[in-house]
Design a protein around this motif. Sequence first.
Motif, short mmCIF file in Angstrom:
data_model
loop_
_atom_site.label_atom_id
_atom_site.label_comp_id
_atom_site.label_asym_id
_atom_site.label_seq_id
_atom_site.Cartn_x
_atom_site.Cartn_y
_atom_site.Cartn_z
N LEU A 158 -13.56 6.53 7.63
CA LEU A 158 -14.72 7.43 7.71
C LEU A 158 -15.19 7.86 6.32
N SER A 159 -14.25 8.10 5.41
CA SER A 159 -14.66 8.50 4.06
C SER A 159 -15.39 7.37 3.34
N PHE A 160 -14.92 6.13 3.50
CA PHE A 160 -15.65 4.99 2.91
C PHE A 160 -17.04 4.84 3.53
N SER A 161 -17.14 5.09 4.81
CA SER A 161 -18.44 5.02 5.48
C SER A 161 -19.39 6.09 4.96
N VAL A 162 -18.89 7.30 4.75
CA VAL A 162 -19.73 8.38 4.23
C VAL A 162 -20.21 8.04 2.83
N VAL A 163 -19.32 7.51 1.99
CA VAL A 163 -19.71 7.11 0.62
C VAL A 163 -20.76 6.00 0.68
N GLY A 164 -20.53 5.00 1.53
CA GLY A 164 -21.49 3.91 1.66
C GLY A 164 -22.85 4.36 2.16
N LEU A 165 -22.86 5.25 3.15
CA LEU A 165 -24.12 5.78 3.67
C LEU A 165 -24.83 6.63 2.62
N SER A 166 -24.06 7.41 1.85
CA SER A 166 -24.67 8.22 0.79
C SER A 166 -25.32 7.34 -0.28
N ALA A 167 -24.63 6.28 -0.67
CA ALA A 167 -25.20 5.36 -1.65
C ALA A 167 -26.45 4.68 -1.11
N MET A 168 -26.43 4.35 0.16
CA MET A 168 -27.60 3.71 0.76
C MET A 168 -28.79 4.67 0.79
N LEU A 182 -22.00 3.11 10.42
CA LEU A 182 -21.92 4.16 11.43
C LEU A 182 -20.91 3.85 12.54
N LEU A 183 -20.45 2.62 12.64
CA LEU A 183 -19.52 2.23 13.70
C LEU A 183 -18.23 3.06 13.72
N PRO A 184 -17.59 3.37 12.58
CA PRO A 184 -16.36 4.18 12.66
C PRO A 184 -16.56 5.56 13.27
N PHE A 185 -17.76 6.11 13.19
CA PHE A 185 -18.01 7.43 13.77
C PHE A 185 -17.98 7.39 15.29
N ILE A 186 -18.22 6.25 15.87
CA ILE A 186 -18.16 6.09 17.33
C ILE A 186 -16.73 6.24 17.83
N ALA A 187 -15.74 5.94 16.97
CA ALA A 187 -14.34 6.00 17.38
C ALA A 187 -13.77 7.41 17.40
N ALA A 207 -10.83 8.91 20.11
CA ALA A 207 -9.57 9.30 19.45
C ALA A 207 -9.18 10.72 19.80
N LEU A 208 -10.16 11.59 20.01
CA LEU A 208 -9.85 12.98 20.36
C LEU A 208 -9.34 13.13 21.79
N ARG A 209 -9.54 12.13 22.63
CA ARG A 209 -9.07 12.18 24.02
C ARG A 209 -7.62 11.70 24.17
N LEU A 210 -7.04 11.16 23.14
CA LEU A 210 -5.68 10.63 23.21
C LEU A 210 -4.66 11.78 23.28
N PRO A 211 -3.42 11.47 23.74
CA PRO A 211 -2.37 12.48 23.71
C PRO A 211 -2.07 12.92 22.26
N THR A 222 -2.07 10.19 14.91
CA THR A 222 -1.96 8.88 14.25
C THR A 222 -3.32 8.21 14.10
N THR A 223 -4.10 8.22 15.17
CA THR A 223 -5.41 7.58 15.13
C THR A 223 -6.34 8.27 14.13
N LEU A 224 -6.35 9.58 14.14
CA LEU A 224 -7.21 10.30 13.20
C LEU A 224 -6.74 10.12 11.75
N ALA A 225 -5.44 10.02 11.54
CA ALA A 225 -4.92 9.77 10.18
C ALA A 225 -5.35 8.39 9.69
N LEU A 226 -5.37 7.41 10.58
CA LEU A 226 -5.83 6.07 10.19
C LEU A 226 -7.35 6.00 10.08
N LEU A 227 -8.03 6.80 10.83
CA LEU A 227 -9.49 6.77 10.87
C LEU A 227 -10.14 7.50 9.68
N MET A 228 -9.47 8.49 9.12
CA MET A 228 -10.06 9.29 8.04
C MET A 228 -10.43 8.48 6.79
N PRO A 229 -9.57 7.58 6.28
CA PRO A 229 -10.01 6.80 5.11
C PRO A 229 -11.21 5.91 5.41
#
Length: 159
Positions: free
Chosen positions: A39-49, A11-16, A20-24, A30-37
Amino acid sequence: MNIASRCLFLLLPFIAIKPALRLPRWGKITTLALLMPILSFSVVGLSAMVACDIPDAVKHVQLSRELCTLQHGGYSVHLTWDGTAGGAVGPHGVSLQQRRNILPGIYLVKSLDYFEGANEGTLSWEGADRVSLYIPVAGYYQNQKDVRREYSLKPWLYF
């Protein structure tokens, strides 16, 4: 406790997202582009759990059980059956380990052997720092024969 810590880690990546939305504009993109992969791994991991680990924890499904333990001096030898909550993928077998207690609850572990598909077995002493392992035919489906092996142990667990 293990499930709770893994859930918190995933769940830690969701805190970011909010910072990230407050940045210019370009920083946000850039931050959201780096954060999306991540977040997707986190969603897959949480779903498996949610699909595999949490239902088995609620039902108290046994994922490992101690088959035999031998104590000698400062170390012990453990024969355990290990399984996974996720079904066919993962270890389902018997492992043989030598453990030395460093502090209460903290062990130095040396894996001696692993038998995929086995579900029972016995240990016995064969002499000073030697142990004998027996896995019967009924407890081992891969070779369909008895397994009899001897292992030399190291009293101080140097690898």
